[in-house]
Design an enzyme around this catalytic site. Structure first.
Site, short mmCIF file in Angstrom:
data_model
loop_
_atom_site.label_atom_id
_atom_site.label_comp_id
_atom_site.label_asym_id
_atom_site.label_seq_id
_atom_site.Cartn_x
_atom_site.Cartn_y
_atom_site.Cartn_z
N CYS A 73 30.10 37.17 51.29
CA CYS A 73 31.00 38.37 51.03
C CYS A 73 30.51 39.44 52.00
CB CYS A 73 30.84 38.84 49.71
SG CYS A 73 31.16 37.94 48.10
N GLU A 75 29.94 42.57 51.66
CA GLU A 75 28.77 43.59 51.24
C GLU A 75 27.60 42.90 51.57
OE1 GLU A 75 31.35 42.32 49.61
OE2 GLU A 75 31.95 43.76 47.76
N CYS A 112 31.54 41.38 43.72
CA CYS A 112 31.09 40.20 42.92
C CYS A 112 29.74 40.51 42.38
CB CYS A 112 31.35 39.01 43.79
SG CYS A 112 29.87 38.47 44.81
N CYS A 115 27.05 40.22 44.83
CA CYS A 115 26.68 41.32 45.67
C CYS A 115 26.16 42.50 44.80
CB CYS A 115 28.13 41.84 46.48
SG CYS A 115 28.54 40.75 47.77
N1 THU Z 1 34.68 38.80 48.99
C1 THU Z 1 33.80 39.85 49.22
O1 THU Z 1 33.77 39.56 50.63
N2 THU Z 1 33.66 40.61 48.62
C2 THU Z 1 33.62 40.74 47.22
O2 THU Z 1 33.02 41.50 46.64
C3 THU Z 1 34.67 39.91 46.83
C4 THU Z 1 35.12 38.59 47.42
C5 THU Z 1 35.24 37.62 49.55
C6 THU Z 1 34.64 36.35 49.56
C7 THU Z 1 35.63 35.42 50.09
O3 THU Z 1 35.47 35.22 51.36
C8 THU Z 1 36.85 35.93 49.54
O4 THU Z 1 36.74 37.58 49.49
C9 THU Z 1 37.61 35.64 48.40
O5 THU Z 1 36.71 35.56 47.24
#
Ligand code: THU
Length: 163
Positions: A73, A75, A112, A115
């Site tokens: 992710c 973050e 999430c 994170c």
């Molecule tokens: N994702 C993030 O980068 N941050 C979050 O807090 C939630 C999800 C990304 C992970 C993945 O690449 C995409 O969003 C879909 O889940």
């Protein structure tokens, strides 16, 4: 038995104009950093910008992988980069902006659980709160005063030895 209530307060901004100048600028950097997300699978592009006490800003964006769990992710890319580059500088705030190639994200995307845990580690390490600013492509902007607010009763290093 007793019941305890856990409450927290967030700011809800209808527009970026009402943010402080440093947070408005940080959110702008998070929005721009969505551009370099590598999200060919989800088409969900997230940008993150970390503001440090020395004024430096470190960015991140989500980096996906054909083996899905190997991706990371935005973050965590940003916060680990900040920890790697400036290990002893306090983190003041993290702005997170989410957009989709398939629909308009009209509400702030919640970070999430992994994170939240990763950011909480740095908050615990530095013993001072990290503000979290959240926005989709449009709609409300949320400002949380501390990541601990988004992860109550969290696991931290104090559990790893008897206190
Ligand atoms: N994702 C993030 O980068 N941050 C979050 O807090 C939630 C999800 C990304 C992970 C993945 O690449 C995409 O969003 C879909 O889940």
């Amino acid at each position: 038995m007793e019941k305890r209530k856990i409450e927290f307060e967030i700011e809800v901004h209808q527009e970026s104009k009402t943010l402080t100048e440093d947070l408005k600028s940080l959110l702008g950097i998070a929005i721009a950093s969505r551009e370099n997300a590598y999200a060919p699978y989800s088409k969900f592009q997230v940008g993150a910008a970390v503001l440090l006490e020395n004024g430096e800003v470190v960015i991140g964006n989500n980096q996906e992988n054909a083996s899905y769990p190997s991706g990371l992710c935005a973050e965590r890319v940003a916060i680990f980069y900040a920890g790697a580059k400036y290990p002893n500088i306090e983190i003041k705030a993290v702005a997170i902006s989410a957009a989709s190639k398939e629909y308009i994200v009209n509400r702030p995307a919640a970070p999430c659980g992994n994170c939240r845990q990763a950011i909480a580690e740095y908050e615990h390490k530095q013993k001072s709160p990290i503000k979290i600013i959240l926005q989709g492509e449009k709609g409300d902007i949320l400002v949380c005063n501390a990541i601990a607010d988004l992860l109550p009763l969290s696991f931290d290093s104090t559990f790893l030895s008897e206190s």
